[in-house]
Design a protein around this motif. Structure first.
Motif, PDB file in Angstrom:
ATOM      1  N   GLY A   1     -43.633 -22.131 -11.180  1.00 28.90           N
ATOM      2  CA  GLY A   1     -45.140 -22.048 -11.782  1.00 28.90           C
ATOM      3  C   GLY A   1     -46.197 -21.435 -11.025  1.00 28.90           C
ATOM      4  O   GLY A   1     -46.234 -21.739  -9.803  1.00 28.90           O
TER       5      GLY A   1
ATOM      6  N   ARG B   1     -38.957 -17.808 -13.025  1.00 30.74           N
ATOM      7  CA  ARG B   1     -37.709 -18.569 -12.659  1.00 30.74           C
ATOM      8  C   ARG B   1     -36.695 -17.586 -12.675  1.00 30.74           C
ATOM      9  O   ARG B   1     -36.555 -16.693 -13.485  1.00 30.74           O
ATOM     10  N   SER B   2     -35.647 -17.955 -12.024  1.00 34.71           N
ATOM     11  CA  SER B   2     -34.350 -17.024 -12.126  1.00 34.71           C
ATOM     12  C   SER B   2     -33.019 -17.728 -12.316  1.00 34.71           C
ATOM     13  O   SER B   2     -32.638 -18.472 -11.383  1.00 34.71           O
TER      14      SER B   2
ATOM     15  N   GLY C   1     -42.524 -24.309  -5.552  1.00 31.46           N
ATOM     16  CA  GLY C   1     -42.258 -25.766  -5.373  1.00 31.46           C
ATOM     17  C   GLY C   1     -40.899 -26.080  -4.779  1.00 31.46           C
ATOM     18  O   GLY C   1     -40.000 -25.088  -4.280  1.00 31.46           O
TER      19      GLY C   1
ATOM     20  N   SER D   1     -37.932 -23.669  -5.504  1.00 29.87           N
ATOM     21  CA  SER D   1     -38.018 -22.393  -4.954  1.00 29.87           C
ATOM     22  C   SER D   1     -37.506 -22.656  -3.479  1.00 29.87           C
ATOM     23  O   SER D   1     -36.778 -21.821  -2.914  1.00 29.87           O
TER      24      SER D   1
ATOM     25  N   ARG E   1     -45.339 -33.307 -14.615  1.00 24.71           N
ATOM     26  CA  ARG E   1     -44.150 -33.487 -14.769  1.00 24.71           C
ATOM     27  C   ARG E   1     -43.799 -35.276 -14.776  1.00 24.71           C
ATOM     28  O   ARG E   1     -44.640 -35.838 -15.163  1.00 24.71           O
TER      29      ARG E   1
HETATM   30  P1  ATP Z   1     -42.560 -25.681 -10.128  1.00 19.98           P
HETATM   31  O1  ATP Z   1     -43.002 -26.977  -9.504  1.00 19.98           O
HETATM   32  O2  ATP Z   1     -43.433 -24.691 -10.664  1.00 19.98           O
HETATM   33  O3  ATP Z   1     -41.290 -25.983 -11.167  1.00 19.98           O
HETATM   34  P2  ATP Z   1     -40.368 -24.978  -8.466  1.00 19.98           P
HETATM   35  O4  ATP Z   1     -40.136 -23.849  -7.504  1.00 19.98           O
HETATM   36  O5  ATP Z   1     -39.816 -26.141  -8.408  1.00 19.98           O
HETATM   37  O6  ATP Z   1     -41.842 -24.732  -9.068  1.00 19.98           O
HETATM   38  P3  ATP Z   1     -37.941 -24.198 -10.018  1.00 19.98           P
HETATM   39  O7  ATP Z   1     -37.885 -23.711 -11.564  1.00 19.98           O
HETATM   40  O8  ATP Z   1     -37.239 -25.517  -9.904  1.00 19.98           O
HETATM   41  O9  ATP Z   1     -39.879 -24.075  -9.768  1.00 19.98           O
HETATM   42  O10 ATP Z   1     -37.115 -23.137  -9.052  1.00 19.98           O
HETATM   43  C1  ATP Z   1     -37.761 -21.793  -8.941  1.00 19.98           C
HETATM   44  C2  ATP Z   1     -36.555 -20.939  -8.832  1.00 19.98           C
HETATM   45  O11 ATP Z   1     -35.780 -21.337  -7.486  1.00 19.98           O
HETATM   46  C3  ATP Z   1     -35.604 -21.250  -9.868  1.00 19.98           C
HETATM   47  O12 ATP Z   1     -35.665 -20.493 -10.990  1.00 19.98           O
HETATM   48  C4  ATP Z   1     -34.117 -20.413  -9.073  1.00 19.98           C
HETATM   49  O13 ATP Z   1     -34.104 -19.305  -9.379  1.00 19.98           O
HETATM   50  C5  ATP Z   1     -34.288 -20.956  -7.888  1.00 19.98           C
HETATM   51  N1  ATP Z   1     -33.590 -22.363  -7.283  1.00 19.98           N
HETATM   52  C6  ATP Z   1     -33.940 -23.667  -7.744  1.00 19.98           C
HETATM   53  N2  ATP Z   1     -33.064 -24.336  -7.274  1.00 19.98           N
HETATM   54  C7  ATP Z   1     -32.122 -23.777  -6.686  1.00 19.98           C
HETATM   55  C8  ATP Z   1     -30.810 -23.749  -6.151  1.00 19.98           C
HETATM   56  N3  ATP Z   1     -30.131 -25.016  -6.099  1.00 19.98           N
HETATM   57  N4  ATP Z   1     -30.078 -22.813  -5.523  1.00 19.98           N
HETATM   58  C9  ATP Z   1     -30.639 -21.437  -5.845  1.00 19.98           C
HETATM   59  N5  ATP Z   1     -31.540 -21.289  -6.390  1.00 19.98           N
HETATM   60  C10 ATP Z   1     -32.407 -22.096  -6.753  1.00 19.98           C
END
Ligand code: ATP
Length: 324
Positions: free
Chosen positions: A11, A72-73, A102, A105, A172
């Motif tokens: 995010g 996000r990927s 976060g 990531s 969340r």
């Molecule tokens: P927010 O707090 O906004 O959710 P975040 O960084 O926690 O931020 P996520 O959607 O959980 O957001 O993770 C961002 C991206 O990190 C994912 O879309 C994915 O590409 C990558 N990612 C998350 N977990 C993994 C994992 N275990 N292995 C590889 N890539 C990951």
């Protein structure tokens, strides 16, 4: 290490643009060559990696969101796409990357760090403030201020029209935004997942206050509880007061970044680059006890955040406040 990149993942938050500005200015001052990766990990896979300069960051400090976009990927969970990301970085001779995001990531970053010699430094950035190891994540102060303006405005109409308002905040699973907002906006009720609450207690208190002349109530509830509509109905049936809900939603993620977020962006980025220059291979810059520190990714991404005890105590007091 000469070429260094930055990307935003997960995010977006207000303050990311300030971080990009500091990134370009500080790397150039250190004799490094800065690169932007557009669209988070997606952009790593698709080679959206572009050298950056002063012109790219002029005039962006006041804007929320992120100029280089975030994403996000799904593909990043697959090893062959991560391999592609590594190849793309190496094709630009990039051996160090700063990641704003976060804990998800940081998990992705950890994978890349295990699968290559590229060094990574994480900067906590999420309005939820739910990242273990750091007391502050970029964007939180701006989100709190957006919520403050919203609650103050709702209070004006609630007070004029004798209504209860149930205001739902993001976060969340974490009640940080709701609790801090309830305390600092003078709300009458605060419901978050970390604290037990007793609606009967609230009912006794609110009925007494109504008898004494109170004409409106403000309740702040965390989205995690998924009970915003139920609490609205509770005000109507149990307290006997017309009630409305206000779901703040994504306005909490945007807006002009506060002074605090701009300064924190500068500090976080400075620390991240200094850590990489100092040879740190994989770490997250954390803010605690009034200073900055580097924690291994494992200690951040794979731990559960807990609200600080001092804040929980205030919340407990708030929930059990009694004038009866
Ligand atoms: P927010 O707090 O906004 O959710 P975040 O960084 O926690 O931020 P996520 O959607 O959980 O957001 O993770 C961002 C991206 O990190 C994912 O879309 C994915 O590409 C990558 N990612 C998350 N977990 C993994 C994992 N275990 N292995 C590889 N890539 C990951």
């Amino acid at each position: 290490m000469k070429n260094i990149a930055i990307l935003c993942s997960g995010g977006d938050v207000s303050g990311m643009n300030a971080a990009l500005k500091r990134f370009v200015e500080y790397t150039l001052a250190k004799g490094l060559r800065p690169y932007f990766v557009y669209n988070g990990f997606e952009g790593l896979i698709d080679n959206e990696i572009v050298e950056a300069g002063y012109g790219d960051v002029s005039g962006i400090i006041t804007r929320g969101g992120t100029k280089i976009r975030s994403a996000r990927s799904q593909r990043f969970h697959e090893k062959h796409y991560r391999q592609k990301a590594i190849e793309n970085l190496l094709s630009h001779h990039i051996h160090a990357v700063v990641v704003l995001g976060g804990d998800g990531s940081f998990k992705g970053m950890k994978r890349l760090s295990e699968e290559s010699d590229i060094a990574f430094s994480g900067i906590p950035a999420t309005i939820d403030n739910d990242i273990a190891g750091t007391e502050y994540a970029l964007g939180v102060d701006t989100a709190l201020n957006v919520i403050k303006y919203a609650i103050d405005a709702v209070r004006d109409t609630a007070a004029s029209f004798s209504r209860a308002f149930v205001i739902e905040t993001m976060g969340r699973e974490c009640g940080y935004l709701a609790l801090v907002s309830a305390l600092t906006s003078g709300a009458e009720m605060c419901l978050i997942p970390e604290l037990p609450y007793d609606l009967e207690h609230y009912k006794r208190r609110f009925l007494r206050e109504k008898e004494e002349g109170r004409t409106y109530f403000i309740a702040v509830v965390s989205e995690a509880l998924d009970n915003t509509e139920m609490i609205r109905q509770w005000f109507e049936t149990e307290i006997g007061m017309e009630a409305r809900t206000t779901i703040l939603g994504h306005i909490q993620r945007g807006g002009n970044p506060t002074v605090h977020d701009r300064m924190m962006a500068f500090h976080f980025v400075t620390q991240a680059i200094d850590g990489l220059l100092g040879g740190k291979k994989e770490s997250v810059v954390c803010y605690r006890d009034g200073g900055f520190d580097y924690l291994p990714i494992d200690d951040v991404a794979f731990r559960t955040y807990r609200l600080p005890e001092s804040l929980l105590r205030l919340g407990k007091e708030f929930n059990t406040l009694s004038r009866v």
